[in-house]
Design an enzyme around this catalytic site. Structure first.
Site, PDB file in Angstrom:
ATOM      1  N   ASN A   9     -29.575 -63.827  56.005  1.00 36.84           N
ATOM      2  CA  ASN A   9     -30.062 -64.983  56.765  1.00 36.84           C
ATOM      3  C   ASN A   9     -28.854 -65.879  57.006  1.00 36.84           C
ATOM      4  OD1 ASN A   9     -31.212 -67.265  57.786  1.00 36.84           O
ATOM      5  ND2 ASN A   9     -32.355 -67.819  55.932  1.00 36.84           N
ATOM      6  N   LYS A  11     -28.622 -68.470  58.706  1.00 35.97           N
ATOM      7  CA  LYS A  11     -28.950 -69.899  58.890  1.00 35.97           C
ATOM      8  C   LYS A  11     -28.175 -70.432  60.096  1.00 35.97           C
ATOM      9  CE  LYS A  11     -30.176 -70.060  54.066  1.00 35.97           C
ATOM     10  NZ  LYS A  11     -30.382 -70.827  52.849  1.00 35.97           N
ATOM     11  N   HIS A  94     -39.451 -70.121  55.919  1.00 38.53           N
ATOM     12  CA  HIS A  94     -38.326 -70.403  55.031  1.00 38.53           C
ATOM     13  C   HIS A  94     -38.480 -71.822  54.478  1.00 38.53           C
ATOM     14  CE1 HIS A  94     -34.311 -71.079  53.498  1.00 38.53           C
ATOM     15  NE2 HIS A  94     -34.174 -69.783  53.481  1.00 38.53           N
ATOM     16  N   GLU A  96     -36.462 -74.099  54.090  1.00 38.75           N
ATOM     17  CA  GLU A  96     -35.782 -75.130  54.876  1.00 38.75           C
ATOM     18  C   GLU A  96     -36.640 -75.564  56.063  1.00 38.75           C
ATOM     19  OE1 GLU A  96     -32.104 -72.951  55.230  1.00 38.75           O
ATOM     20  OE2 GLU A  96     -31.806 -73.238  53.087  1.00 38.75           O
ATOM     21  N   GLU A 166     -38.327 -66.975  47.268  1.00 39.37           N
ATOM     22  CA  GLU A 166     -37.096 -67.767  47.223  1.00 39.37           C
ATOM     23  C   GLU A 166     -37.373 -69.079  46.491  1.00 39.37           C
ATOM     24  OE1 GLU A 166     -34.272 -66.389  50.618  1.00 39.37           O
ATOM     25  OE2 GLU A 166     -35.395 -68.120  51.307  1.00 39.37           O
ATOM     26  N   GLY A 172     -28.751 -71.727  47.736  1.00 36.77           N
ATOM     27  CA  GLY A 172     -27.484 -72.390  48.029  1.00 36.77           C
ATOM     28  C   GLY A 172     -26.925 -73.202  46.874  1.00 36.77           C
ATOM     29  N   SER A 211     -29.234 -67.537  45.984  1.00 37.58           N
ATOM     30  CA  SER A 211     -27.950 -67.282  45.324  1.00 37.58           C
ATOM     31  C   SER A 211     -27.813 -65.854  44.820  1.00 37.58           C
ATOM     32  CB  SER A 211     -27.711 -68.289  44.195  1.00 37.58           C
ATOM     33  OG  SER A 211     -27.672 -69.615  44.711  1.00 37.58           O
TER      34      SER A 211
END
Ligand code: 13P
Length: 248
Positions: A9, A11, A94, A96, A166, A172, A211
């Site tokens: 991904n 991003k 996701h 985010e 996730e 991250g 991660s």
């Protein structure tokens, strides 16, 4: 036996030049067909992905999809458009997008349906916030998120999805769920899927994301219910991405 899937991904990263380099290195270093591989690029670069990856073993996908089919929705990208540029996958839900764009469980489920209707495989993301984990609410949160999907998809559609666990606190941050922590949630997710369809539960790949790096991939990927990875940062560096593919 579920075939593992390693999906990058990207991003909001990349450029025409950087993507060309990255994809050339991944193509050059790709081992034999031991697992499925995909990259989810920013929508603007999907035509580039098609040009660079057609005829290779690497699939490509979008990072989001509109809940709408077509029409006056400025800035949105439909499932049919993703399909039109050859996408096989579309990430939906996701964290985010859930947090920065207020996407509810219901919106995520609708996006998954839209993707399936255009013959895309939705990679449906679920995962708890740090505060939720610390409050002992992980199971409750991911069950709620997956139930929203189970409520709208029929058994046949369910067989075609990919789920990605996730944990938001691991994205991250360099903090990874331990293999056992991830396995416990993956097993719970599979149990939820089985409540609706035993066949789908056996078939659906549940990826871990957060991660995942070359040095922890093997251990995570050796757990019985971890069927691959959704890779952020490490998918932007060909050597790291290839090392994770090799671990799978
Ligand atoms: P990182 O691998 O950078 O933690 O990102 C994970 C992720 O969000 C993939 O969708």
């Amino acid at each position: 036996m579920r075939r593992k899937l390693i999906a990058g991904n990207w991003k909001m990263n990349g450029s025409l030049a950087a993507n060309a380099d990255l994809l050339a290195s991944i193509k050059a270093g790709l081992p034999g067909s031991a697992c499925d591989v995909a990259v989810c690029a920013p929508a603007i670069y999907l035509a580039q992905a098609k040009a660079e990856l057609s005829g290779t073993a690497i699939a490509w996908g979008g990072q989001d999809v509109s809940v709408h089919e077509s029409g006056a929705y400025t800035g949105e990208i439909s499932a049919a458009m993703l399909r039109d540029v050859g996408c096989r996958y579309a990430i939906v839900g996701h964290s985010e997008r859930r947090s920065y764009h207020n996407e509810s469980d219901e919106v995520v489920a609708l996006k998954a349906s839209r993707a399936l209707a255009s013959e895309l495989t939705p990679i449906i993301c679920v995962g708890e916030l740090l505060a939720e984990r610390e409050a002992g609410k992980t199971d409750e949160v991911v069950a709620r998120q997956i139930n929203a999907i189970l409520n709208v998809l029929d058994e046949e559609s369910l067989k075609s999805i990919v789920v990605a666990y996730e944990p938001v606190w691991a994205i991250g941050t360099g903090k990874t769920a331990t293999p056992q922590m991830a396995q416990d949630v993956h097993a719970l997710l599979r149990q939820r899927l089985a409540a609706k369809s035993a066949v789908a539960a056996e078939k659906v790949r549940i990826l871990y994301g957060g991660s995942m790096k070359p040095d922890n991939a093997k251990e995570l990927l050796s757990m019985p219910d971890i069927d691959g990875g959704l890779i952020g940062g490490a998918s932007l560096k060909a050597s790291d991405f290839l090392a994770i593919i090799n671990a799978a």
